[in-house]
Motif scaffolding. Structure first.
Motif, PDB file in Angstrom:
ATOM      1  N   LEU B 143       0.826  -1.211   0.000  1.00  9.65           N
ATOM      2  CA  LEU B 143       0.000   0.000   0.000  1.00  9.65           C
ATOM      3  C   LEU B 143       0.859   1.260   0.000  1.00  9.65           C
ATOM      4  N   SER B 144       1.952   1.181   0.734  1.00  3.68           N
ATOM      5  CA  SER B 144       2.789   2.375   0.827  1.00  3.68           C
ATOM      6  C   SER B 144       3.471   2.683  -0.496  1.00  3.68           C
ATOM      7  N   THR B 145       3.666   1.637  -1.332  1.00  5.95           N
ATOM      8  CA  THR B 145       4.293   1.886  -2.640  1.00  5.95           C
ATOM      9  C   THR B 145       3.262   1.900  -3.758  1.00  5.95           C
ATOM     10  N   TYR B 146       1.975   1.882  -3.391  1.00  6.42           N
ATOM     11  CA  TYR B 146       0.906   1.821  -4.392  1.00  6.42           C
ATOM     12  C   TYR B 146       1.018   2.999  -5.345  1.00  6.42           C
ATOM     13  N   SER B 147       0.999   2.680  -6.634  1.00  2.47           N
ATOM     14  CA  SER B 147       1.083   3.745  -7.639  1.00  2.47           C
ATOM     15  C   SER B 147       0.021   3.506  -8.697  1.00  2.47           C
ATOM     16  N   LEU B 148      -0.628   4.572  -9.105  1.00  5.29           N
ATOM     17  CA  LEU B 148      -1.734   4.439 -10.057  1.00  5.29           C
ATOM     18  C   LEU B 148      -1.248   4.171 -11.473  1.00  5.29           C
ATOM     19  N   ALA B 149      -0.089   4.763 -11.824  1.00  5.24           N
ATOM     20  CA  ALA B 149       0.351   4.710 -13.224  1.00  5.24           C
ATOM     21  C   ALA B 149       0.410   3.289 -13.803  1.00  5.24           C
ATOM     22  N   PRO B 150       1.089   2.321 -13.125  1.00  5.09           N
ATOM     23  CA  PRO B 150       1.133   0.979 -13.728  1.00  5.09           C
ATOM     24  C   PRO B 150      -0.263   0.366 -13.886  1.00  5.09           C
ATOM     25  N   ARG B 151      -1.167   0.660 -12.928  1.00  7.58           N
ATOM     26  CA  ARG B 151      -2.541   0.166 -13.028  1.00  7.58           C
ATOM     27  C   ARG B 151      -3.232   0.735 -14.261  1.00  7.58           C
ATOM     28  N   TYR B 152      -2.995   2.034 -14.431  1.00  6.86           N
ATOM     29  CA  TYR B 152      -3.612   2.710 -15.568  1.00  6.86           C
ATOM     30  C   TYR B 152      -3.152   2.085 -16.888  1.00  6.86           C
ATOM     31  N   TYR B 153      -1.840   1.887 -17.008  1.00  4.33           N
ATOM     32  CA  TYR B 153      -1.324   1.336 -18.277  1.00  4.33           C
ATOM     33  C   TYR B 153      -1.762  -0.106 -18.475  1.00  4.33           C
ATOM     34  N   MET B 154      -1.804  -0.835 -17.389  1.00  4.16           N
ATOM     35  CA  MET B 154      -2.294  -2.217 -17.482  1.00  4.16           C
ATOM     36  C   MET B 154      -3.733  -2.224 -18.010  1.00  4.16           C
ATOM     37  N   ALA B 155      -4.599  -1.384 -17.431  1.00  5.22           N
ATOM     38  CA  ALA B 155      -6.003  -1.343 -17.850  1.00  5.22           C
ATOM     39  C   ALA B 155      -6.117  -0.908 -19.307  1.00  5.22           C
ATOM     40  N   LEU B 156      -5.342   0.112 -19.673  1.00  6.20           N
ATOM     41  CA  LEU B 156      -5.393   0.608 -21.053  1.00  6.20           C
ATOM     42  C   LEU B 156      -4.935  -0.474 -22.037  1.00  6.20           C
ATOM     43  N   GLY B 157      -3.826  -1.128 -21.684  1.00  7.80           N
ATOM     44  CA  GLY B 157      -3.282  -2.167 -22.577  1.00  7.80           C
ATOM     45  C   GLY B 157      -4.263  -3.314 -22.768  1.00  7.80           C
ATOM     46  N   MET B 158      -4.858  -3.769 -21.675  1.00  2.00           N
ATOM     47  CA  MET B 158      -5.795  -4.895 -21.763  1.00  2.00           C
ATOM     48  C   MET B 158      -7.044  -4.498 -22.553  1.00  2.00           C
ATOM     49  N   THR B 159      -7.470  -3.245 -22.388  1.00  2.00           N
ATOM     50  CA  THR B 159      -8.633  -2.769 -23.138  1.00  2.00           C
ATOM     51  C   THR B 159      -8.332  -2.756 -24.627  1.00  2.00           C
ATOM     52  N   LEU B 160      -7.144  -2.256 -24.958  1.00  4.66           N
ATOM     53  CA  LEU B 160      -6.726  -2.240 -26.367  1.00  4.66           C
ATOM     54  C   LEU B 160      -6.717  -3.660 -26.918  1.00  4.66           C
ATOM     55  N   LEU B 161      -6.159  -4.581 -26.143  1.00  6.12           N
ATOM     56  CA  LEU B 161      -6.119  -5.983 -26.574  1.00  6.12           C
ATOM     57  C   LEU B 161      -7.536  -6.509 -26.833  1.00  6.12           C
ATOM     58  N   THR B 162      -8.430  -6.237 -25.877  1.00  2.99           N
ATOM     59  CA  THR B 162      -9.811  -6.708 -26.017  1.00  2.99           C
ATOM     60  C   THR B 162     -10.447  -6.177 -27.297  1.00  2.99           C
ATOM     61  N   VAL B 163     -10.328  -4.869 -27.490  1.00  3.97           N
ATOM     62  CA  VAL B 163     -10.974  -4.234 -28.649  1.00  3.97           C
ATOM     63  C   VAL B 163     -10.406  -4.799 -29.948  1.00  3.97           C
ATOM     64  N   LEU B 164      -9.079  -4.963 -29.993  1.00  2.00           N
ATOM     65  CA  LEU B 164      -8.479  -5.459 -31.232  1.00  2.00           C
ATOM     66  C   LEU B 164      -8.893  -6.901 -31.511  1.00  2.00           C
ATOM     67  N   VAL B 165      -8.990  -7.724 -30.460  1.00  2.00           N
ATOM     68  CA  VAL B 165      -9.414  -9.110 -30.677  1.00  2.00           C
ATOM     69  C   VAL B 165     -10.868  -9.150 -31.158  1.00  2.00           C
ATOM     70  N   VAL B 166     -11.731  -8.327 -30.552  1.00  2.00           N
ATOM     71  CA  VAL B 166     -13.125  -8.301 -30.999  1.00  2.00           C
ATOM     72  C   VAL B 166     -13.202  -7.828 -32.454  1.00  2.00           C
ATOM     73  N   PHE B 167     -12.366  -6.850 -32.790  1.00  2.00           N
ATOM     74  CA  PHE B 167     -12.339  -6.369 -34.163  1.00  2.00           C
ATOM     75  C   PHE B 167     -11.911  -7.480 -35.117  1.00  2.00           C
TER      76      PHE B 167
END
Lengths: 242, 334
Positions: B143-167
């Motif tokens: 918790l003390s080292t919790y950082s939003l940035a890696p979470r954000y990029y992880m979510a963005l990357g997975m979303t991109l993957l999902t959209v491209l696979v559906v496409f």
């Protein structure tokens, strides 16, 4: 060796015996007419051959294999395609995409989407729907939908094609066109079973005719013999005329 | 690939690149948190769309896949497994579960699949609530080292993957077969399409990406009740976002999810408990009057414009409105 051999086929729905003990054969390259009054079991026979119904008894030999109990898509991949009396098009996609389904699955699926699209377009043009290729099928008329179904079935590259009243509702000129098309289909090495009520088409197209009445085969032979068969006349017109 | 396909891929990549810059220009956590929520909803709607929109099988148990994905990922990850393996297993367990329920339930026709999936998801929800009633919190040093940035990029990357696979799916032979099964199952079968195989593949892909979304949620959240992702609202949010945007299309669920999250946040701030009611009403209105969803507005406008231009004597050139592969005006629920 016949392409299709139907032996002792029976099907009942509850107490109704829709088809009982029907046997016939279709040779390769033949056009077989399947006729009979309404409710005589013609469509049921087609449904049995294509796996839409399972028979209570009997066997269906296609290319020396009993296809009874095979799933429908397997029967298609063996080389039997059909159209539907009550059309069943894919309404919310284009005519071309309808035909593509047949071309990308079916007996000999196209190697690539590009090839499939070219061949599907050619088929649509052949049935006279080239200009409607990119229209949604729900925007097409019933006749146009029937043409889509025919092109779609042809796209599956069948050895045997079953046409269920494809000419119903056509005017005489259109019937001539359809007959011409069916002869052309035969020239592509496709054997046909044609369910039809139009006498002109039956006489002009079929090499042989099988007549059903109340689920039983009552006559079989060349079209000219069949129309003079007293039993057939009785079934259609009553005893007085026979 | 057609020019439109290439245009879609390029604009998707540009959008993703633009979104990737966001954490560098804003330090507002609320913006980042909102975007992560949007991404999770895009993944949920897009993955629901595979089985519900493209293959036309109404799945009312999507929360089970999301829940299983988050449960597996969270437990493994907090037990010290590598994050990547936790996420992969979190995506695969829902797939196994999808096969387990899909194989028998696709033998049933009509509404039974919808009822079956709803019941299955509720059973899982109640079971996890009983088995894991506690809050899962990150250990203090994490918790003390919790950082939003890696979470954000992880979510963005997975979303991109999902959209491209559906496409990719929507343009593939498999996607065409799924649409055929949706439109007229028996006709599809008569053309050589195995309905069972196509429904199962659609359900498995759907479960895979919902599970992945669950994994993203598990990685993103500092602390939450482990049964929370099993809540049926996850299913209904995904269904509503998909319908509002445009079911059966690639872009529809994306637009729907963005719209849904943004409006939901605004409504939740203003009306707190009233927003489900507002969304329910909106959903009914869309199904009744705009069954193709928000993207239907666009295609209707274009048709209108084309009709006008062909009616006008000066504009003699005939322009055909190209129809998208998957657009259909009929709701999958009947």
């Amino acid at each position: 060796m016949p392409l299709l051999k139907v032996e002792g086929l029976s099907k009942s729905f509850g107490g109704l015996q829709a088809v009982s003990g029907v046997s016939f054969q279709v040779a390769e390259g033949e056009i077989l007419g399947l006729i009979g009054p309404n409710g005589s079991g013609k469509t049921t026979v087609l449904n049995l051959i294509t796996g839409f119904l399972q028979p209570n008894a009997g066997a269906i030999w296609f290319c020396d294999e009993n296809v009874v109990n095979l799933p429908r898509h397997q029967i298609c991949r063996r080389g039997i395609a059909r159209t539907f009396q009550l059309t069943k098009p894919f309404l919310n996609i284009t005519a071309l995409e309808n035909v593509l389904v047949g071309r990308m699955y079916g007996r000999q699926p196209a190697p690539s989407r590009k090839a499939a699209e070219e061949e599907s377009l050619a088929l649509l043009e052949r049935v006279g729907l080239g200009d409607k290729a990119h229209s949604l099928v729900k925007d097409l008329s019933l006749m146009q939908r029937k043409k889509v179904e025919l092109a779609r079935a042809l796209a599956a590259k069948p050895k045997l094609l079953l046409l269920d009243e494809i000419m119903a509702g056509l005017n005489p000129a259109e019937v001539d066109d359809a007959m011409h098309l069916i002869r052309e289909i035969r020239s592509w090495n496709i054997t046909l079973i044609v369910v039809e009520h139009i006498v002109k088409a039956i006489l002009g197209l079929c090499d042989r005719v099988v007549v059903l009445n109340m689920g039983e085969k009552i006559a079989e032979g060349a079209p000219q013999e069949i129309v003079h068969d007293p039993h057939v006349i009785e079934v259609y017109l009553g005893k007085v005329y026979a | 690939m057609s020019r439109r396909d290439i245009a879609f891929i390029i604009s998707t990549l540009i959008a993703a690149a633009a979104l990737a810059v966001v954490p560098t220009i804003t330090t507002k956590e609320s913006v980042i948190n909102l975007l992560v929520l949007v991404y999770i909803y895009v993944m949920m709607a897009s993955s629901w769309n595979i089985i519900g929109g493209i293959a036309g099988q109404v799945n009312l148990g999507h929360a089970a896949f999301f829940g299983l994905g988050s449960l597996v990922s969270r437990i493994l990850w907090t037990k010290g497994w590598p994050l990547s393996i936790s996420l992969i297993l979190g995506a695969l367990v829902p797939v196994a579960f999808a096969l387990l329920i899909g194989a028998p339930s696709f033998k049933l026709r009509g509404v039974y699949f919808a009822i079956g999936t709803l019941a299955m998801a509720q059973i899982l929800f109640i079971t996890t609530r009983n088995l894991f009633p506690m809050i899962s919190s990150l250990p203090t040093e994490a918790l003390s080292t919790y950082s939003l940035a890696p979470r954000y990029y992880m979510a963005l990357g997975m979303t991109l993957l999902t959209v491209l696979v559906v496409f990719w799916l929507s343009r593939s032979r498999w996607g065409l077969g799924m649409v055929a099964v949706r439109e007229e199952t028996s006709a599809a079968e008569s053309l050589g399409v195995s309905a069972l195989q196509h429904k199962l593949l659609a359900l498995c892909l759907s479960a895979l990406f919902a599970g992945l979304a669950g994994g993203v949620f598990a990685y993103y959240s500092a602390g939450y009740y482990l049964f929370f992702p099993f809540f049926p609202t996850w299913t209904f949010d995904a269904v509503m976002a998909t319908y509002i945007g445009g079911t059966g299309t690639v872009i529809g669920p994306i637009i729907g999810a963005v719209f849904y999250v943004l409006v939901k946040e605004i409504l939740a701030l203003r009306f707190v408990e009233l927003h489900p009611f507002i969304f329910g009403t909106l959903f009914i209105l869309v199904v009744l009057f705009l069954p193709g969803g928000m993207i239907q507005i666009w295609s209707r406008l274009r048709r209108l414009l084309v009709r006008k231009s062909t009616l006008a004597p000066s504009a003699a050139k005939e322009e055909q409105v190209p129809e998208t592969n998957m657009v259909h005006d009929r709701p999958a629920v009947e």
